[in-house]
Write a protein that holds these residues in place. Structure first.
Motif, mmCIF file in Angstrom:
data_model
loop_
_atom_site.group_PDB
_atom_site.id
_atom_site.type_symbol
_atom_site.label_atom_id
_atom_site.label_comp_id
_atom_site.label_asym_id
_atom_site.label_seq_id
_atom_site.Cartn_x
_atom_site.Cartn_y
_atom_site.Cartn_z
ATOM 1 N N PHE A 24 0.816 -1.219 0.000
ATOM 2 C CA PHE A 24 0.000 0.000 0.000
ATOM 3 C C PHE A 24 0.848 1.268 0.000
ATOM 4 O O PHE A 24 0.348 2.347 -0.328
ATOM 5 N N TRP A 25 2.099 1.145 0.390
ATOM 6 C CA TRP A 25 2.948 2.326 0.528
ATOM 7 C C TRP A 25 3.339 2.944 -0.819
ATOM 8 O O TRP A 25 3.671 4.133 -0.885
ATOM 9 N N LEU A 26 3.323 2.175 -1.904
ATOM 10 C CA LEU A 26 3.943 2.644 -3.151
ATOM 11 C C LEU A 26 3.272 3.847 -3.800
ATOM 12 O O LEU A 26 3.958 4.830 -4.130
ATOM 13 N N PRO A 27 1.950 3.862 -4.055
ATOM 14 C CA PRO A 27 1.384 4.998 -4.806
ATOM 15 C C PRO A 27 1.649 6.354 -4.167
ATOM 16 O O PRO A 27 2.040 7.303 -4.858
ATOM 17 N N LYS A 28 1.461 6.460 -2.853
ATOM 18 C CA LYS A 28 1.676 7.747 -2.190
ATOM 19 C C LYS A 28 3.152 8.109 -2.141
ATOM 20 O O LYS A 28 3.527 9.271 -2.339
ATOM 21 N N THR A 29 4.001 7.143 -1.852
ATOM 22 C CA THR A 29 5.423 7.430 -1.709
ATOM 23 C C THR A 29 6.028 7.889 -3.032
ATOM 24 O O THR A 29 6.736 8.900 -3.090
ATOM 25 N N TYR A 30 5.776 7.157 -4.100
ATOM 26 C CA TYR A 30 6.330 7.536 -5.391
ATOM 27 C C TYR A 30 5.704 8.821 -5.920
ATOM 28 O O TYR A 30 6.310 9.527 -6.728
ATOM 29 N N ALA A 31 4.480 9.142 -5.469
ATOM 30 C CA ALA A 31 3.805 10.346 -5.947
ATOM 31 C C ALA A 31 4.497 11.615 -5.468
ATOM 32 O O ALA A 31 4.449 12.647 -6.144
ATOM 33 N N VAL A 32 5.170 11.566 -4.313
ATOM 34 C CA VAL A 32 5.807 12.770 -3.778
ATOM 35 C C VAL A 32 7.267 12.878 -4.191
ATOM 36 O O VAL A 32 7.897 13.910 -3.957
ATOM 37 N N ALA A 33 7.834 11.839 -4.780
ATOM 38 C CA ALA A 33 9.248 11.871 -5.183
ATOM 39 C C ALA A 33 9.432 12.829 -6.349
ATOM 40 O O ALA A 33 8.516 13.056 -7.148
ATOM 41 N N ALA A 34 10.638 13.406 -6.458
ATOM 42 C CA ALA A 34 10.956 14.239 -7.617
ATOM 43 C C ALA A 34 10.814 13.408 -8.889
ATOM 44 O O ALA A 34 10.970 12.182 -8.865
ATOM 45 N N THR A 35 10.540 14.071 -9.999
ATOM 46 C CA THR A 35 10.228 13.357 -11.244
ATOM 47 C C THR A 35 11.299 12.346 -11.640
ATOM 48 O O THR A 35 10.975 11.178 -11.887
ATOM 49 N N PRO A 36 12.581 12.725 -11.732
ATOM 50 C CA PRO A 36 13.578 11.708 -12.113
ATOM 51 C C PRO A 36 13.755 10.627 -11.065
ATOM 52 O O PRO A 36 14.073 9.483 -11.393
ATOM 53 N N VAL A 37 13.543 10.956 -9.807
ATOM 54 C CA VAL A 37 13.660 9.961 -8.735
ATOM 55 C C VAL A 37 12.546 8.931 -8.850
ATOM 56 O O VAL A 37 12.783 7.720 -8.743
ATOM 57 N N ALA A 38 11.326 9.391 -9.078
ATOM 58 C CA ALA A 38 10.211 8.459 -9.254
ATOM 59 C C ALA A 38 10.452 7.554 -10.451
ATOM 60 O O ALA A 38 10.132 6.355 -10.424
ATOM 61 N N ALA A 39 11.036 8.109 -11.521
ATOM 62 C CA ALA A 39 11.300 7.317 -12.723
ATOM 63 C C ALA A 39 12.321 6.217 -12.453
ATOM 64 O O ALA A 39 12.132 5.061 -12.869
ATOM 65 N N ILE A 40 13.400 6.534 -11.743
ATOM 66 C CA ILE A 40 14.423 5.513 -11.483
ATOM 67 C C ILE A 40 13.946 4.530 -10.419
ATOM 68 O O ILE A 40 14.375 3.364 -10.392
ATOM 69 N N PHE A 41 13.027 4.951 -9.558
ATOM 70 C CA PHE A 41 12.507 4.052 -8.532
ATOM 71 C C PHE A 41 11.668 2.921 -9.124
ATOM 72 O O PHE A 41 11.401 1.930 -8.435
ATOM 73 N N THR A 42 11.243 3.047 -10.376
ATOM 74 C CA THR A 42 10.455 1.964 -10.974
ATOM 75 C C THR A 42 11.248 0.668 -11.072
ATOM 76 O O THR A 42 10.662 -0.416 -11.122
ATOM 77 N N ILE A 43 12.586 0.754 -11.084
ATOM 78 C CA ILE A 43 13.405 -0.460 -11.140
ATOM 79 C C ILE A 43 13.510 -1.101 -9.759
ATOM 80 O O ILE A 43 13.787 -2.303 -9.646
ATOM 81 N N MET A 44 13.248 -0.337 -8.690
ATOM 82 C CA MET A 44 13.438 -0.880 -7.346
ATOM 83 C C MET A 44 12.401 -1.936 -6.999
ATOM 84 O O MET A 44 12.706 -2.895 -6.280
ATOM 85 N N THR A 45 11.172 -1.759 -7.465
ATOM 86 C CA THR A 45 10.190 -2.809 -7.213
ATOM 87 C C THR A 45 10.579 -4.105 -7.924
ATOM 88 O O THR A 45 10.248 -5.203 -7.466
ATOM 89 N N LYS A 46 11.315 -3.978 -9.025
ATOM 90 C CA LYS A 46 11.719 -5.170 -9.776
ATOM 91 C C LYS A 46 12.842 -5.921 -9.066
ATOM 92 O O LYS A 46 13.084 -7.089 -9.359
ATOM 93 N N VAL A 47 13.528 -5.262 -8.121
ATOM 94 C CA VAL A 47 14.489 -5.981 -7.285
ATOM 95 C C VAL A 47 13.752 -7.013 -6.435
ATOM 96 O O VAL A 47 14.227 -8.136 -6.252
ATOM 97 N N GLY A 48 12.591 -6.631 -5.917
ATOM 98 C CA GLY A 48 11.786 -7.586 -5.160
ATOM 99 C C GLY A 48 11.302 -8.733 -6.022
ATOM 100 O O GLY A 48 11.326 -9.897 -5.606
#
Length: 602
Positions: free
Chosen positions: A245-269
């Motif tokens: 449940f944490w993902l939509p809100k957390t990624y929504a507040v990240a800076a634009t390039p940070v949110a973009a690079i964070f998309t690979i972090m869920t794929k680590v899981g």
């Protein structure tokens, strides 16, 4: 050039970890003034240049690794020349090579966009970016469960700083939540590792996979519970329900390039679930428990994500919910535990990562052109670049909804084909098709609000709204649109070359499910073909070193199999130890008994 090629061949794949690590250290040593001073700091061009060059080199290394792994070869790097399972090893196979290429292929356009001005909004952006890359590369390459934990912590520490980049109260509030959740996950990770090590006596992935079926019933159950705890941890990282449940809100507040690079972090899981729960814990009990839970979790996550997207009130949260839905689709494919299904999971994983990153970058473009309305789903004046933006949105919508002829459609087709002999085939097909239909409805709603129902801009100069609208930028933020074009072009190429990519994914799935091949590449064997391992585990066993005195060692004969020839011939082996090695080898040659690991006298 010959020396360079020889160095590369000898130290593959650790170079992929050392490159971002040393880059991060250099960038830290360059120093970093406050964010308000970065725009005119003379070192800023150097930071950007070093960061971009390192990322380009990293992408080149990743591609070279992919070409090497494509042959089916598994490359093992023994740190400090200690062989597995006694030392730390890095393993480069087809899966890790694919994830490295995906990581750097995403990082390059995102970093290039961030270098336009986003990196001036906070301190040490470039250093943290490369420490994040170091953690990602290490997580994809390590062959040891404990070092998977270590690299998880490295990338998480960097992500904590990046999440707060550009500052702001919402980022700080959700940053605290993000840190708390991940600290809890890290604690569970250590508990799971302790249970596995306590029952198996090893944390090397290949060794754990080999030993688990041989354990006594009570030890086996303890190890399985430890593996299931790791599954919960990886589920938190992958943002699957009920721990996502944490993902939509957390990624929504990240800076634009940070949110973009964070998309690979869920794929680590996702990667960790495939690598650890899918192949290391491949005994009957583990697979039975996992298959009973993973399929419903995937189905529910996929449905919840798209329903949440329909009810979202902001574009960034909408993208986060669509990410959750795509994660559920990947989990459905993994839960089928077949080569064809895992092929579909890998193909769709790459697609979902790139399209989500492009969508987050598009959110930055929308926010810049809507002024005070930002990315909220409210009727606002027509954006100045509404024509080109509507076309880009249409392409993104078609790709993320899985409509032909784009890569999302192919990924879902591969998944539906894999359900041919699967149980609950009807439910899986119904959910996948329903999610596709709801995705189309959700994306249509967003496009309707952003573009179709947009009001005409105020044209009366005496109205304050006119001046507010004129003050908005007439173009996309510098580099924003070009970064999106690069990612969309990559996704188009992903469709054009779908056939060779699908063959590579199929070969990767086959290699992942061949534990024997992985074991033979990672673990050493003696002259009889027996694996040199920690079992049977003896807590009183203390191996002699050159400086520990002359003590009888019944296992001296195994030393030549676990260290390199150069070390064996060097100064690290004492004359006393060398005589023991020779004597025991001669005795074994004259005996018919198979050599075994023997306990030492306490």
């Amino acid at each position: 050039m010959h020396d360079f090629i020889q160095l590369w061949a000898q130290h593959t794949p650790i170079l992929s970890i050392l490159l971002p690590a040393f880059t991060g250290f250099i960038l830290v040593l360059l120093g970093n003034p406050g964010s308000g001073s970065l725009s005119y700091d003379w070192r800023q061009p150097w930071r950007r240049g070093i960061s971009l060059i390192s990322t380009i080199l990293g992408l080149g290394l990743a591609i070279s690794y992919l070409m090497l792994a494509k042959t089916g070869q598994i490359t093992v790097y023994n740190l400090s020349e200690w062989s597995a399972p006694f030392g730390i090893v890095l393993v480069l196979d087809q899966l890790s090579a694919l994830m490295l290429v995906l990581t750097y292929g995403l990082a390059l356009p995102v970093l290039w966009f961030a270098c336009q001005q986003w990196d001036e909004r906070g301190r040490y952006f470039h250093a943290m970016f490369h420490f994040l890359m170091m953690g990602l590369c290490g997580a994809f390459l390590t062959g040891d469960l404990f070092n998977l934990f270590v690299f998880f912590e490295v990338l998480l520490l960097a992500s904590y700083v990046l999440l707060l980049h550009s500052q702001g109260k919402p980022r700080f509030q959700l940053g605290v939540h993000y840190v708390t959740i991940n600290l809890l996950a890290s604690a569970l990770f250590l508990i799971g590792l302790g249970m596995i090590y306590g029952s198996v006596g090893s944390l090397n992935m290949a060794d754990v996979a080999r030993l688990i079926p041989t354990l006594a019933e009570d030890q086996h159950r303890l190890a399985v519970v430890g593996g299931l705890i790791l599954f919960i941890v990886f589920g938190i990282k992958a943002a699957m329900l009920p721990v996502g449940f944490w993902l939509p809100k957390t990624y929504a507040v990240a800076a634009t390039p940070v949110a973009a690079i964070f998309t690979i972090m869920t794929k680590v899981g996702i990667y960790a679930i495939l690598r650890v729960n899918g192949t290391v814990f491949d005994d009957e009990l583990s697979q039975k428990i996992l298959s009973n839970w993973l399929l419903p979790i995937g189905l529910i996550t996929s449905l919840y994500g798209v329903i949440g997207a329909i009810g979202a009130e902001r574009l960034r949260r909408f993208v986060g919910f669509m990410m959750l839905s795509s994660i559920g689709t990947i989990l459905i494919a993994i839960a089928l535990f077949s080569t064809q299904a895992w092929t579909a999971a890998l193909y769709y994983l790459v697609h979902s990562t790139l399209i989500a990153a492009a969508f987050y970058l598009f959110c930055g473009w929308v926010t810049a052109q809507r002024g005070e309305f930002k990315d909220h789903f409210n009727i606002a004046p027509q954006m100045k670049q509404h024509k080109v933006m509507s076309i880009i949105y249409l392409l993104i919508a078609l790709m993320i909804a899985g409509l032909p002829p784009f890569s999302g459609f192919l990924g879902k087709v591969f998944l539906l084909q894999a359900t041919a002999d699967a149980p609950y085939q009807g439910i899986i097909i119904a959910v996948v098709l329903l999610v596709g239909l709801l995705s189309i409805l959700a994306l249509t709603r967003v496009g309707f609000i952003l573009f179709w129902r947009a009001s005409r801009p105020e044209d009366d100069p005496d109205n304050d709204a006119y001046h507010s609208y004129q003050a908005l930028p007439a173009k996309a933020p510098k580099g924003n649109d070009k970064a999106i074009y690069l990612l969309l072009a990559a996704l188009v190429a992903y469709v054009v070359f779908a056939n060779p990519i699908q063959r590579y994914a199929f070969s990767t799935a086959q290699q992942m499910q061949n534990n024997r091949l992985y074991e033979m590449a990672v673990l050493k064997q003696d002259e009889t073909g027996q694996v040199i391992s920690v079992q049977p585990y003896d807590p009183n066993y203390l191996p002699e070193t050159k400086y520990s005195g002359e003590k009888p060692d019944p296992n001296a004969k195994l030393i030549p199999y676990v260290i390199s020839p150069n070390t064996l011939e060097g100064e690290h082996i004492s004359d006393y130890k060398q005589r023991q090695i020779n004597q025991q080898i001669e005795q074994d040659a004259a005996s018919d008994d198979l050599p075994q690991l023997k306990p030492m006298e306490p």
